[in-house]
Design an enzyme around this catalytic site. Structure first.
Site, PDB file in Angstrom:
ATOM      1  N   ASP A  44       0.891  -1.079   0.097  1.00 56.45           N
ATOM      2  CA  ASP A  44      -0.076   0.143   0.002  1.00 56.45           C
ATOM      3  C   ASP A  44       0.853   1.129  -0.041  1.00 56.45           C
ATOM      4  O   ASP A  44       0.205   2.318  -0.176  1.00 56.45           O
ATOM      5  CB  ASP A  44      -1.215  -0.157   1.215  1.00 56.45           C
ATOM      6  CG  ASP A  44      -0.471   0.047   2.448  1.00 56.45           C
ATOM      7  OD1 ASP A  44       0.742  -0.252   2.561  1.00 56.45           O
ATOM      8  OD2 ASP A  44      -1.274   0.246   3.663  1.00 56.45           O
ATOM      9  N   SER A  45       2.199   1.217   0.111  1.00 56.15           N
ATOM     10  CA  SER A  45       3.114   2.282  -0.182  1.00 56.15           C
ATOM     11  C   SER A  45       3.017   2.932  -1.486  1.00 56.15           C
ATOM     12  O   SER A  45       3.282   3.904  -1.776  1.00 56.15           O
ATOM     13  CB  SER A  45       4.720   1.783  -0.205  1.00 56.15           C
ATOM     14  OG  SER A  45       4.864   0.706  -0.737  1.00 56.15           O
ATOM     15  N   ASP A  60      -1.506  -6.088  -0.357  1.00 56.65           N
ATOM     16  CA  ASP A  60      -1.513  -5.526   0.982  1.00 56.65           C
ATOM     17  C   ASP A  60      -3.184  -4.867   1.016  1.00 56.65           C
ATOM     18  O   ASP A  60      -3.514  -4.271   0.310  1.00 56.65           O
ATOM     19  CB  ASP A  60      -0.617  -4.305   0.983  1.00 56.65           C
ATOM     20  CG  ASP A  60       0.172  -4.069   2.048  1.00 56.65           C
ATOM     21  OD1 ASP A  60      -0.114  -4.695   3.214  1.00 56.65           O
ATOM     22  OD2 ASP A  60       1.039  -3.010   2.191  1.00 56.65           O
ATOM     23  N   LYS A  75      -1.303  -9.582   2.778  1.00 51.69           N
ATOM     24  CA  LYS A  75      -0.635  -8.990   3.931  1.00 51.69           C
ATOM     25  C   LYS A  75      -1.640  -8.033   4.729  1.00 51.69           C
ATOM     26  O   LYS A  75      -2.214  -7.133   4.226  1.00 51.69           O
ATOM     27  CB  LYS A  75       0.622  -8.440   3.464  1.00 51.69           C
ATOM     28  CG  LYS A  75       1.260  -7.609   4.592  1.00 51.69           C
ATOM     29  CD  LYS A  75       2.704  -7.298   4.272  1.00 51.69           C
ATOM     30  CE  LYS A  75       2.865  -5.711   3.714  1.00 51.69           C
ATOM     31  NZ  LYS A  75       2.366  -4.802   4.721  1.00 51.69           N
ATOM     32  N   GLU A 119      -1.624  -5.460   8.449  1.00 51.53           N
ATOM     33  CA  GLU A 119      -0.577  -5.054   9.576  1.00 51.53           C
ATOM     34  C   GLU A 119      -1.222  -5.255  11.060  1.00 51.53           C
ATOM     35  O   GLU A 119      -2.389  -4.903  11.168  1.00 51.53           O
ATOM     36  CB  GLU A 119      -0.432  -3.440   9.413  1.00 51.53           C
ATOM     37  CG  GLU A 119       0.130  -3.025   8.127  1.00 51.53           C
ATOM     38  CD  GLU A 119       0.423  -1.521   7.916  1.00 51.53           C
ATOM     39  OE1 GLU A 119      -0.064  -0.792   8.909  1.00 51.53           O
ATOM     40  OE2 GLU A 119       0.814  -1.246   6.943  1.00 51.53           O
ATOM     41  N   GLU A 131       9.159  -4.461  10.414  1.00 54.04           N
ATOM     42  CA  GLU A 131       9.702  -2.985   9.812  1.00 54.04           C
ATOM     43  C   GLU A 131      10.330  -2.263  10.753  1.00 54.04           C
ATOM     44  O   GLU A 131       9.591  -2.012  12.014  1.00 54.04           O
ATOM     45  CB  GLU A 131       8.477  -2.386   9.013  1.00 54.04           C
ATOM     46  CG  GLU A 131       8.709  -1.329   8.483  1.00 54.04           C
ATOM     47  CD  GLU A 131       7.914  -0.562   7.593  1.00 54.04           C
ATOM     48  OE1 GLU A 131       7.134  -1.242   7.309  1.00 54.04           O
ATOM     49  OE2 GLU A 131       8.078   0.431   7.043  1.00 54.04           O
TER      50      GLU A 131
HETATM   51  O1  KIV Z   1       3.367  -1.120   1.546  1.00 54.82           O
HETATM   52  C1  KIV Z   1       4.773  -1.416   1.569  1.00 54.82           C
HETATM   53  O2  KIV Z   1       5.374  -1.390   0.599  1.00 54.82           O
HETATM   54  C2  KIV Z   1       5.089  -2.265   2.497  1.00 54.82           C
HETATM   55  C3  KIV Z   1       6.660  -2.704   2.884  1.00 54.82           C
HETATM   56  C4  KIV Z   1       6.568  -3.704   3.899  1.00 54.82           C
HETATM   57  C5  KIV Z   1       7.372  -2.627   1.790  1.00 54.82           C
HETATM   58  O3  KIV Z   1       4.383  -3.001   3.380  1.00 54.82           O
END
Ligand code: KIV
Length: 265
Positions: free
Chosen positions: A45-46, A84, A114, A116, A183
């Site tokens: 999500d970056s 993400d 993924k 968080e 992270e």
């Molecule tokens: O959003 C992202 O790019 C991430 C990192 C772990 C690279 O979650």
């Protein structure tokens, strides 16, 4: 083409092979990473910041993440594609988490998702994995909690916060996560968590003892105009190279040099 990377295969790398991961959000970059032998391609999500120009990862939507994940999945043949889950797409309820995780697999072609957070996410991870969707955990500096943290800073420096992160990693393993991203934490804590869990750890600013590493591809290639963190090693300066190429094109068009005979019918 190498054998397809699955979540089971990534999990089996613990203690045997270092896992190499990078982010992608479009077809062309995904193809390059895949052909270069990257094991896990994360549609992070970056992309909210690197592709969409937001200040944080918070605004990106399910719709946008599905759109980019589908483009990446079309470019990848061998790597594991992990999508993400964006902010507030899994926090409301277990049902919401399962429904949205399913959309990444069913309509965008991801292999895994993924999300968080630590022990708080155990019910969601149990339910998602019970429905056949592999989950990658993510603890430490979790950017979706930036409003709570106040700034992007190293996590787990104190004895209590370090112990909490060790417990979180174990909770994610017990819940069924196939690996966990660590992270921005001290090297010693990255080592401790890696030694303390049976699933691979994938570090980003968590030192050399993790079972694998991930970076944001825009940082690695020098493409992100914003400030990059200390851990983001730059392997190329493609931003400058792109400016140079674009300026040459500008000059050639302005000077009537392009298109020449070689580029005309
Ligand atoms: O959003 C992202 O790019 C991430 C990192 C772990 C690279 O979650």
């Amino acid at each position: 083409m190498g054998e397809k990377w699955t979540a089971v295969r990534i999990r089996g790398c613990k203690g045997a092979e270092r896992i190499v991961c990078l982010t992608a959000h479009d077809y062309s970059v995904a193809r390059v990473l895949d052909e270069a032998g990257i094991h896990l391609v994360l549609v992070g999500d970056s992309l909210a910041m690197t592709a969409l120009g937001y200040q944080t990862t918070l605004p990106v939507t399910m719709r946008e993440m599905l759109h980019h994940t589908a483009a990446v999945a079309r470019g990848v043949r061998s790597a594991l594609v992990v999508a993400d889950m964006p902010f507030m797409s899994y926090q409301e309820s277990v049902e919401q988490a399962v429904r949205n995780a399913g959309r990444f697999i069913k309509s965008a072609g991801a292999d895994a998702v993924k999300l968080e957070g630590g022990a708080l996410r155990v019910p969601a991870i149990k339910a998602i994995t019970a429905n056949g969707i592999p989950v990658l955990g993510h603890i430490g500096l979790t950017p979706q909690s930036i409003r709570e943290f106040g700034s992007y800073r190293v996590q787990g420096r104190e004895t209590e916060t370090a112990a909490k992160l060790v417990d979180d990693a174990r909770a994610l393993e017990d819940a069924g996560a196939f690996a966990v991203v660590l992270e921005c934490m001290p090297v010693e804590l990255g080592r401790r968590i890696t030694a303390g869990v049976g699933i691979p750890t994938i570090g980003i600013g968590a030192g050399p003892h993790c079972d694998g590493q991930v970076l944001v591809t825009h940082d690695l290639l020098g493409l992100y105009a914003g400030k990059s963190p200390k851990f983001a090693k730059r392997y190329a300066d493609l931003g400058s190279e792109m400016k140079r190429a674009v300026a040459s094109y500008r000059d050639e068009v302005a000077g009537g040099v392009f298109p020449d005979a070689d580029h005309s019918y």
